[in-house]
Design an enzyme around this catalytic site. Structure first.
Site, short mmCIF file in Angstrom:
data_model
loop_
_atom_site.label_atom_id
_atom_site.label_comp_id
_atom_site.label_asym_id
_atom_site.label_seq_id
_atom_site.Cartn_x
_atom_site.Cartn_y
_atom_site.Cartn_z
N CYS A 196 0.79 -1.26 -0.02
CA CYS A 196 -0.12 -0.14 -0.08
C CYS A 196 0.97 1.19 0.02
O CYS A 196 1.33 1.55 1.15
CB CYS A 196 -0.74 -0.04 1.20
SG CYS A 196 -1.93 1.43 1.34
N CYS A 202 -0.37 4.44 2.12
CA CYS A 202 -0.21 3.96 3.68
C CYS A 202 1.50 4.35 3.97
O CYS A 202 1.60 4.84 4.90
CB CYS A 202 -0.48 2.56 3.95
SG CYS A 202 -1.84 1.86 3.36
N ASP A 203 2.27 3.65 3.21
CA ASP A 203 3.62 3.55 3.47
C ASP A 203 4.61 4.46 2.84
O ASP A 203 5.77 4.65 3.08
CB ASP A 203 4.00 2.33 3.21
CG ASP A 203 3.35 1.16 4.39
OD1 ASP A 203 2.83 1.84 5.33
OD2 ASP A 203 3.23 0.13 4.14
#
Ligand code: NAP
Length: 307
Positions: free
Chosen positions: A131, A134-135
């Site tokens: 993701c 997300c990261d």
């Protein structure tokens, strides 16, 4: 007989549990094979509103579960192996034991598809991710690699150029599955290098507990080489966890639940929440929002039925 059974304990399921528990419906939450869902494999979450310094993914899961339990939600480990949604009450076979419920919230998520490399699973959360949203922000001025040839891979590669110093996009074939517009955008991005007809043999370094590089192989020439990277993003699709409902709930060609508006499915009293239906946003906060919607719909349904 349950008022509501919630399948899945990610953001969607946990939020549905908080809302239905507060409505005094005593939900039963089936934890499933990935307790806590996708968040449980994310180290730090910085984009969930309300946590100015961020929060670790598993910690956020745990907080939500505790919050739901405080209002009477019950959590059990298990997998739905079979479901009979042909009549009410709905019947679910959870690891061999049948449970009856008046309403059902399916929040079983979609599991990221992985490459199956020897070190891949051990480095999830330590440089391996599924993701970019997300990261990505953890890779400022660092080198990252994205694997895949679809729209998600193009989108993630482009997104990652906001942070990373360089992005290498690796695809196993010459032709791309991605739409022309997404592919053209990625090709025009000076920070992205394309490596096609190339596969990853493995990702390193378990010894350092973080990603330091990969071994690549050109499938046409057979050439093998190593490349240093700090982040490794696998974007080869997701698999919605809907196997137990096939033939009963309307699913699209990839197995995602087809929505009938709001959180409704084609079966009255069965609701969806989170990534099991959503292939577009897939965020903790959108899944939580859908969990809330499904809970409110279940509550209204039960009220209309006189429960
Ligand atoms: P996808 O279209 O199924 O593409 C998956 C990619 O991963 C393919 O290029 C595939 O290669 C590759 N792949 C699969 N298994 C692999 C393996 N074991 N090793 C190496 N490569 C592998 O999945 P997606 O990109 O996640 O997209 C899913 C859907 O969401 C699509 O309909 C897409 O259009 C949509 N989407 C749209 C947007 C947007 O419009 N903004 C953004 C993201 C996603 P092959 O091509 O060789 O099979």
């Amino acid at each position: 007989m349950r008022n509501v059974i919630i399948i899945g304990s990610g953001c969607a399921g946990n939020t549905a549990a908080i809302y239905t528990a507060r409505a005094n419906l005593k939900p039963l939450v089936i934890i499933g094979h990935e307790p806590g869902g996708q968040l449980s494999i994310t180290t730090e979450v910085e984009d969930v509103p309300g946590f100015p310094m961020g929060i670790d993914g598993p910690g956020l899961d745990e907080n939500m579960e505790k919050q739901a339990e405080r209002f009477g939600a019950e959590y059990v480990y298990g997998t739905v192996v079979e479901a009979d949604l042909s009549k009410r009450p709905f019947r679910l076979n959870i690891d061999g034991e049948w449970h009856d419920t008046r309403t059902l919230i399916i929040a079983s998520g979609a599991s990221a598809r992985w490459l199956g490399l020897a070190n891949e699973q051990k480095l999830i959360g330590h440089g391996v991710s599924s993701c970019a949203t997300c990261d990505g922000a953890f890779y400022r001025e660092r080198k990252v690699m994205v694997i895949g040839g679809g729209d998600t891979a193009m989108e993630e590669a482009n997104f990652l150029t906001r942070f990373a110093s360089h992005v290498t996009l690796v695809h196993r074939r010459e032709q791309f599955r991605a739409s022309k517009i997404m592919l053209d955008r990625a090709r025009a991005n000076p920070k992205i290098t394309f490596l096609h007809s190339t596969v990853v043999d493995d990702v390193y370094d378990i010894g350092q507990n973080s990603v330091t590089g990969v071994r690549l192989r050109n499938v046409e020439t057979g050439r093998v080489w190593e490349q240093e990277v700090d982040g490794f993003f696998v974007a080869i699709g997701h698999i919605p966890n809907t196997k137990a409902f096939k033939g009963q709930i309307d699913l699209d060609h990839d197995g995602y639940i087809v929505t009938r508006g709001g959180a409704r499915t084609n079966i009255e009293g069965v609701f969806h929440a989170g990534d099991v239906q959503d292939r577009a946003y897939r965020q903790a906060i959108t899944a939580a929002g859908m969990g809330c919607m499904a809970a409110i719909e279940a509550e209204r349904f039960l009220e209309a039925e006189g429960h």
